[in-house]
Design an enzyme around this catalytic site. Structure first.
Site, PDB file in Angstrom:
ATOM      1  N   HIS A   5      10.198   1.866   5.992  1.00 35.81           N
ATOM      2  CA  HIS A   5       8.604   1.493   6.485  1.00 35.81           C
ATOM      3  C   HIS A   5       8.000   2.644   7.178  1.00 35.81           C
ATOM      4  O   HIS A   5       6.878   3.065   6.701  1.00 35.81           O
ATOM      5  CB  HIS A   5       8.729   0.078   7.076  1.00 35.81           C
ATOM      6  CG  HIS A   5       7.475  -0.293   7.365  1.00 35.81           C
ATOM      7  ND1 HIS A   5       6.833  -1.365   6.723  1.00 35.81           N
ATOM      8  CD2 HIS A   5       6.563  -0.021   8.373  1.00 35.81           C
ATOM      9  CE1 HIS A   5       5.632  -1.741   7.129  1.00 35.81           C
ATOM     10  NE2 HIS A   5       5.550  -0.957   8.257  1.00 35.81           N
ATOM     11  N   GLU A   6       8.382   3.029   8.031  1.00 38.19           N
ATOM     12  CA  GLU A   6       7.883   4.143   8.790  1.00 38.19           C
ATOM     13  C   GLU A   6       7.890   5.407   8.168  1.00 38.19           C
ATOM     14  O   GLU A   6       6.690   5.889   8.543  1.00 38.19           O
ATOM     15  CB  GLU A   6       8.606   4.227  10.283  1.00 38.19           C
ATOM     16  CG  GLU A   6       8.688   3.126  11.312  1.00 38.19           C
ATOM     17  CD  GLU A   6       7.252   2.489  11.522  1.00 38.19           C
ATOM     18  OE1 GLU A   6       6.266   2.997  11.590  1.00 38.19           O
ATOM     19  OE2 GLU A   6       7.547   1.116  11.653  1.00 38.19           O
ATOM     20  N   HIS A   9       4.584   5.071   6.157  1.00 40.38           N
ATOM     21  CA  HIS A   9       3.451   5.358   6.734  1.00 40.38           C
ATOM     22  C   HIS A   9       3.231   6.829   6.988  1.00 40.38           C
ATOM     23  O   HIS A   9       2.029   7.643   6.892  1.00 40.38           O
ATOM     24  CB  HIS A   9       3.416   4.473   8.106  1.00 40.38           C
ATOM     25  CG  HIS A   9       3.067   3.133   8.135  1.00 40.38           C
ATOM     26  ND1 HIS A   9       1.980   2.536   7.703  1.00 40.38           N
ATOM     27  CD2 HIS A   9       3.836   2.107   8.499  1.00 40.38           C
ATOM     28  CE1 HIS A   9       2.076   1.413   7.909  1.00 40.38           C
ATOM     29  NE2 HIS A   9       3.356   0.922   8.398  1.00 40.38           N
ATOM     30  N   ASP A  81      -0.017  -4.683   9.755  1.00 40.72           N
ATOM     31  CA  ASP A  81      -0.559  -3.658   8.768  1.00 40.72           C
ATOM     32  C   ASP A  81      -1.573  -4.320   7.929  1.00 40.72           C
ATOM     33  O   ASP A  81      -2.813  -3.871   7.788  1.00 40.72           O
ATOM     34  CB  ASP A  81       0.450  -2.961   7.973  1.00 40.72           C
ATOM     35  CG  ASP A  81       1.483  -1.999   8.618  1.00 40.72           C
ATOM     36  OD1 ASP A  81       1.242  -1.737   9.806  1.00 40.72           O
ATOM     37  OD2 ASP A  81       2.722  -1.857   8.160  1.00 40.72           O
TER      38      ASP A  81
END
Length: 259
Positions: A5-6, A9, A81
């Site tokens: 996930h990170e 981003h 988000d």
């Protein structure tokens, strides 16, 4: 899943121009956040172009896009988000005239009161058909942002796996680590880099974000973070994008202090 996930981003923000430069990425839990991607804001936050806003939305959807690519499903950690992206896309459509279908018209459903710290909802001054069109345009912008994020991550799948592996091994990566792994970002400015190098030689301290989990006093109020969260709501909302109301608020404070 948090590492992917990170990494999503960070990669989308790294390779799309106009997005604030990624400063640090961590999968160390911080408060209610399971991970944080820290961005270094520039000096121009109140006047943002349409292309930059679309790229910012794609970056915001990057974590969710990475989850879909790797696990073929979405996780609940992307709640904040979606909340941030939806609010921004709706402003683009209903307040800033960035939709060809809606046109250059501002529609407000609430009045923002910065002194009260909340919004007061008022009677709607436009039709149900217009409200439906605003909803459709908002959703369309978000879908395009998600498509952009998915396409970029699919194109750079090797970098996604590399960045995820490094996060799993080291837990936190700073800007120098990202440059070593990914090369210079799309928003890299050689003149700006030269200025920062000169300042560093002059004894200025380099920026240190919360990815390394320093004391709270060391974290700038201007930091912009994208956080992977649980189902609990985000405690502090820092979106780094100013509004007209925020500008008036700051101007009023300045006039009062001068008076």
């Amino acid at each position: 899943m948090t590492a992917y996930h990170e990494a999503g981003h960070a990669l989308v923000g790294w390779f799309l121009p106009g997005v604030n430069e990624v400063d640090k990425v961590t999968i160390i839990p911080r408060g209610r956040a399971l991970g944080v991607t820290q961005f270094r804001p520039d000096e121009e936050n109140l006047h943002v172009g349409e292309r930059r806003l679309h790229n910012h939305l794609a970056m915001t959807m990057g974590g969710r896009a990475a989850e879909k690519i790797i696990y073929d499903e979405f996780a609940a950690g992307a709640e904040s988000d979606l909340k941030e992206a939806s609010a921004l896309a709706r402003r683009m459509v209903s307040r800033w005239g960035m939709s060809d279908r809606i046109g250059p018209v501002a529609f407000r459903q609430s009045e923002e009161h910065p002194f009260l710290g909340k919004e007061i909802h008022e009677a709607r001054e436009f039709s149900d058909e217009t409200a439906h069109a605003i909803d459709e345009e908002t959703a369309a912008i978000l879908r395009r942002a998600e498509v952009t994020a998915v396409a970029l991550l699919n194109e750079r799948r090797d970098e996604l796996e590399l960045l995820t592996d490094q996060l799993m091994e080291h837990e936190s990566l700073n800007r120098d680590d990202l440059i070593r792994l990914l090369g210079q970002s799309a928003g890299f400015d050689e003149d700006q880099e030269s200025d920062e190098s000169d300042e560093s030689e002059g004894g200025s301290e380099s920026f240190e974000g919360p990815a390394g989990l320093p004391d709270d006093d060391d974290v700038s109020d201007d930091d912009v973070s994208i956080e992977s969260e649980t189902l609990d709501e985000k405690m502090a909302d820092q979106n780094g994008l100013g509004t007209v109301d925020e500008t008036l608020f700051k101007r009023t404070n300045r006039q009062l202090s001068e008076g």
